[in-house]
Design an enzyme around this catalytic site. Structure first.
Site: not given
Length: 473
Positions: A127-129
């Site tokens: 999951i992206s930042s």
């Protein structure tokens, strides 16, 4: 990978004597289902521990927000990590503040949900930042009437953030287990305008096209032609394109059937799998890890290394329109070729010698630079990590490891963190000196992140000749 896109961060690196981060657990870890009276998890002061990649994110709004014990942590994340890093669109900031990222991450990493870092979600994806999600969403310029196609559902977080900002979101995930789980979470949280399906994102969603906007949260080597065909005339696409560890994030606008490309920044995302990955021409050699532009002599952020980060070889791209006259011009001085997610850093030339210069006057504020590399622990048993460094008036920051240093973090095939080791810390004022160390590579390592910077310290640090050399096997 990151991510991050960076950007995208969580904690300063551990000391050189510690092969595994001992302080990844926050001071107040939260249970999987916290009670309404549970204290909101704290945000670490220097989010610089960027975990490998970008893929997607988290979400929810409405009555949930008023009884959500994570609301304070989310707002603090927005105020201290996202707004201060340059995201200004208030609609986007509100969407991040109201989207429960902790609902979209596995229970094992939920205590880090509101650190500004990418997190593993299974199936070798992340999951992206939050910053990367916010930045890409702002760049997409979502409008209430937009129909948006997302390539790479992942956890469902990016789709959830987009949900209150647009009319409809159509999201495609190639990994069935991730797609099914994201659908369950989105349904449970009531995201009725988010539509998902399992499939190869390279092919898009033709029977729902054309789309006003397309956002791609994984990186192909070149832009998939079906996505160009499914974007309406005048529509825009946000997509990271390039080699596995050398990518550029682009905003592309469709004009006269072709995409006019505008490079935004160097970045690092997980690869687009399926058709896109099977056709990839340039692949890294994990048996011979190397750092690109470790001497900082290359000044152009685009075409770092081989130039494969440019999508100009795609027939659907208008390669003669790199910088449209009506689009903002990216400033090359803001980026360093081969590196990404820089904060308070610039390429500096002194007496004909280039270097990376980090300067920070606010204790705890991030100042760093990152680069991903392929490294196979079954083929590389030891490496020499080395650099030249110079410091001026360096004062330790608020965290135990808030010192200038050079660090390497290892990850396995599922992008699980295998620990980090570093050179340094570097204190006070000292002229140029060389530092090196021979390090053992975890046998299960498949990739790594190189990190340099002040990591919350104040003062100035210059780095040059950053190298990784294979020593054993």
């Amino acid at each position: 990978m990151v991510g991050h896109v960076g950007i995208l961060h969580a904690q300063p690196p551990v000391s050189a004597t510690s092969p595994s981060p001992s302080h990844l657990t926050p001071p107040h870890p939260s249970p999987t289902h916290p009670s309404p009276t549970h204290q909101a998890p704290s945000i670490v002061s220097d989010p610089t521990r960027i975990v490998l990649a970008q893929y997607s994110g988290s979400g929810e709004t409405g009555p949930y927000q008023s009884r959500d014990p994570y609301a304070v942590a989310r707002q603090r994340l927005v105020d201290t990590r996202i707004r201060t890093a340059g995201v200004t669109n208030e609609r986007v900031l509100s969407a991040i503040a109201e989207t429960p990222r902790h609902e979209f991450v596995p229970a094992s990493v939920r205590d880090k949900a509101y650190f500004d870092m990418a997190l593993p979600i299974g199936a070798a994806q992340t999951i992206s930042s939050p910053f990367i999600v916010a930045s890409m969403t702002e760049t997409l310029d979502p409008q209430p009437e937009d129909r948006v196609l997302e390539i790479g559902t992942g956890s469902g977080y990016q789709a959830a953030v987009l949900s209150p900002l647009v009319s409809e979101v159509y999201s495609i995930e190639i990994v069935e287990s991730l797609g099914l789980n994201a659908r369950k979470v989105l349904d449970r949280l009531g995201y009725t305008n988010v539509h998902t399906k399992i499939g190869d994102g390279f092919l898009g969603w033709p029977d729902k096209s054309p789309f006003d906007k397309i956002i791609v949260t994984c990186s192909p080597e070149s832009v998939p032609v079906p996505l160009v065909e499914q974007l309406r005339e005048g529509g825009s696409m946000i997509i990271p394109v390039g080699e596995r560890y050398q990518q550029t994030l682009y905003r592309m606008t469709k004009r006269d059937g072709k995409l006019v490309r505008e490079p935004l920044r160097p970045t690092l995302f997980v690869p687009m799998t399926g058709t896109a990955e099977s056709g990839r021409k340039n692949k890294p050699d994990p048996s011979n890890p190397v750092i690109i532009n470790g001497d900082f002599e290359q000044s152009s952020p685009e075409h770092a290394a081989t130039g494969a980060s440019s999508p100009a070889n795609n027939d659907a791209i208008a390669s003669d329109a790199l910088h449209p006259l009506d689009a903002p011009q990216p400033n090359p001085a803001d980026f360093i070729a081969g590196w990404y997610y820089g904060r308070q850093v610039k390429r500096f030339v002194e007496n004909g010698q280039a270097m990376a210069r980090f300067e920070n006057q606010t204790a705890g504020l991030g100042s760093h630079l990152l680069q991903g590399i392929a490294i196979d622990g079954s083929q590389v048993s030891t490496i020499r990590l080395s650099t030249r460094v110079r410091t001026e008036n360096v004062v330790k920051g608020p965290e135990p490891d808030s010192w200038p240093m050079l660090a390497i973090s290892y990850y396995d095939a599922n992008r699980r963190d295998l620990g980090m080791v570093s050179l340094g810390p570097y204190r006070g004022t000292r002229d140029w000196r060389k530092d090196s160390r021979i390090l053992r590579v975890p046998p299960s390592a498949k990739e790594a992140i190189i990190r340099i910077g002040l990591f919350g310290a104040t003062g100035r640090a210059d780095f040059d000749d950053v190298k990784v050399e294979k020593m054993g096997r």
